[in-house]
Scaffold this motif. Sequence first.
Motif, PDB file in Angstrom:
ATOM      1  N   LEU A  38      29.275 112.969 -26.958  1.00 17.65           N
ATOM      2  CA  LEU A  38      28.451 111.885 -26.428  1.00 17.65           C
ATOM      3  C   LEU A  38      28.964 110.517 -26.819  1.00 17.65           C
ATOM      4  O   LEU A  38      28.697 109.540 -26.128  1.00 17.65           O
ATOM      5  CB  LEU A  38      27.028 112.021 -26.965  1.00 17.65           C
ATOM      6  N   ASP A  39      29.671 110.447 -27.926  1.00 19.39           N
ATOM      7  CA  ASP A  39      30.124 109.165 -28.445  1.00 19.39           C
ATOM      8  C   ASP A  39      31.349 108.727 -27.650  1.00 19.39           C
ATOM      9  O   ASP A  39      32.485 108.872 -28.083  1.00 19.39           O
ATOM     10  CB  ASP A  39      30.440 109.312 -29.933  1.00 19.39           C
ATOM     11  N   ALA A  40      31.094 108.152 -26.475  1.00 23.06           N
ATOM     12  CA  ALA A  40      32.158 107.897 -25.509  1.00 23.06           C
ATOM     13  C   ALA A  40      33.259 107.010 -26.084  1.00 23.06           C
ATOM     14  O   ALA A  40      34.438 107.227 -25.821  1.00 23.06           O
ATOM     15  CB  ALA A  40      31.573 107.263 -24.245  1.00 23.06           C
ATOM     16  N   ASP A  41      32.894 105.986 -26.848  1.00 24.17           N
ATOM     17  CA  ASP A  41      33.919 105.074 -27.358  1.00 24.17           C
ATOM     18  C   ASP A  41      34.356 105.439 -28.777  1.00 24.17           C
ATOM     19  O   ASP A  41      35.076 104.691 -29.427  1.00 24.17           O
ATOM     20  CB  ASP A  41      33.441 103.615 -27.287  1.00 24.17           C
ATOM     21  N   ARG A  42      33.872 106.604 -29.273  1.00 26.17           N
ATOM     22  CA  ARG A  42      34.361 107.142 -30.552  1.00 26.17           C
ATOM     23  C   ARG A  42      34.192 106.191 -31.726  1.00 26.17           C
ATOM     24  O   ARG A  42      35.055 106.114 -32.595  1.00 26.17           O
ATOM     25  CB  ARG A  42      35.856 107.501 -30.444  1.00 26.17           C
ATOM     26  N   ASP A  43      33.090 105.449 -31.723  1.00 30.92           N
ATOM     27  CA  ASP A  43      32.888 104.554 -32.865  1.00 30.92           C
ATOM     28  C   ASP A  43      31.919 105.165 -33.888  1.00 30.92           C
ATOM     29  O   ASP A  43      31.490 104.480 -34.819  1.00 30.92           O
ATOM     30  CB  ASP A  43      32.384 103.172 -32.403  1.00 30.92           C
ATOM     31  N   ARG A  45      28.928 106.132 -33.380  1.00 31.15           N
ATOM     32  CA  ARG A  45      27.538 105.828 -33.062  1.00 31.15           C
ATOM     33  C   ARG A  45      27.290 106.161 -31.604  1.00 31.15           C
ATOM     34  O   ARG A  45      28.081 105.785 -30.747  1.00 31.15           O
ATOM     35  CB  ARG A  45      27.250 104.330 -33.268  1.00 31.15           C
ATOM     36  N   VAL A  46      26.190 106.842 -31.341  1.00 32.62           N
ATOM     37  CA  VAL A  46      25.804 107.074 -29.953  1.00 32.62           C
ATOM     38  C   VAL A  46      24.711 106.072 -29.615  1.00 32.62           C
ATOM     39  O   VAL A  46      23.606 106.127 -30.145  1.00 32.62           O
ATOM     40  CB  VAL A  46      25.306 108.516 -29.732  1.00 32.62           C
ATOM     41  N   THR A  47      25.070 105.111 -28.773  1.00 33.82           N
ATOM     42  CA  THR A  47      24.108 104.090 -28.370  1.00 33.82           C
ATOM     43  C   THR A  47      23.217 104.642 -27.263  1.00 33.82           C
ATOM     44  O   THR A  47      23.515 105.676 -26.656  1.00 33.82           O
ATOM     45  CB  THR A  47      24.825 102.848 -27.839  1.00 33.82           C
ATOM     46  N   ALA A  49      22.953 103.364 -24.365  1.00 33.72           N
ATOM     47  CA  ALA A  49      23.744 103.323 -23.129  1.00 33.72           C
ATOM     48  C   ALA A  49      24.592 104.586 -23.006  1.00 33.72           C
ATOM     49  O   ALA A  49      24.714 105.160 -21.923  1.00 33.72           O
ATOM     50  CB  ALA A  49      24.632 102.078 -23.106  1.00 33.72           C
ATOM     51  N   GLU A  50      25.175 105.020 -24.105  1.00 30.19           N
ATOM     52  CA  GLU A  50      25.993 106.230 -24.062  1.00 30.19           C
ATOM     53  C   GLU A  50      25.124 107.454 -23.793  1.00 30.19           C
ATOM     54  O   GLU A  50      25.472 108.330 -22.989  1.00 30.19           O
ATOM     55  CB  GLU A  50      26.772 106.398 -25.379  1.00 30.19           C
ATOM     56  N   ALA A  51      23.987 107.514 -24.468  1.00 32.97           N
ATOM     57  CA  ALA A  51      23.115 108.675 -24.303  1.00 32.97           C
ATOM     58  C   ALA A  51      22.524 108.730 -22.895  1.00 32.97           C
ATOM     59  O   ALA A  51      22.495 109.782 -22.253  1.00 32.97           O
ATOM     60  CB  ALA A  51      21.995 108.635 -25.347  1.00 32.97           C
TER      61      ALA A  51
HETATM   62 CA    CA Z   1      29.659 105.079 -29.385  1.00 35.68          CA
END
Ligand code: CA
Length: 161
Positions: A38-43, A45-47, A49-51
């Motif tokens: 789910l953590d599209a940008d791999r930082d 954190r799942v925001t 917007a990502e969820a």
């Molecule tokens: Ca993220």
Amino acid sequence: MRHPAVATLALALLTAGCAAGGPHGGGPERSAWMFERLDADRDGRVTWAEAWGAAAARFDAADTDRSGGLTLAEFQAQTVPRPDGAPEPSARMVERRAERRARRFRALDANQDGQVTLAEMRPFAQARFRAMDANGDGAVTLDELPRRGPRPATAAPAQPR
Ligand SMILES: [Ca+2]
Ligand SMILES: [Ca+2]
Ligand SMILES: [Ca+2]
């Protein structure tokens, strides 16, 4: 769908309320696996917007007749991605999942028209997301995911921006 697995946490966001408290083939490893997808940008954190993006993608994939709403049959037909090498769910698990989904479907179908739309799903997903975001910083991190056993009491304070 190129990334069917990516929406798993979104599904978890929607179903975890029903699944909590019983054995359902999950566990911390599975949570981490879902989180990574789910953590599209791999930082880390799942925001929201990502969820929500993943939830919307999953919805589109499940809405096979493109009606803009999911029927119970479409809702039930959603596949649950599994990590490589994970065992097939038992017949009993599949049955329990179908029961959970049927209950979930009735709860989600706010206007009782037999279709669950994205708009109907959103408040539930949002509430679930807020509940998971224990420190209220607008993102769900791995340590905030539900896990077996007590969670460490030392929650990091929100980063000032
Ligand atoms: Ca993220
Ligand atoms: Ca509806
Ligand atoms: Ca958080």
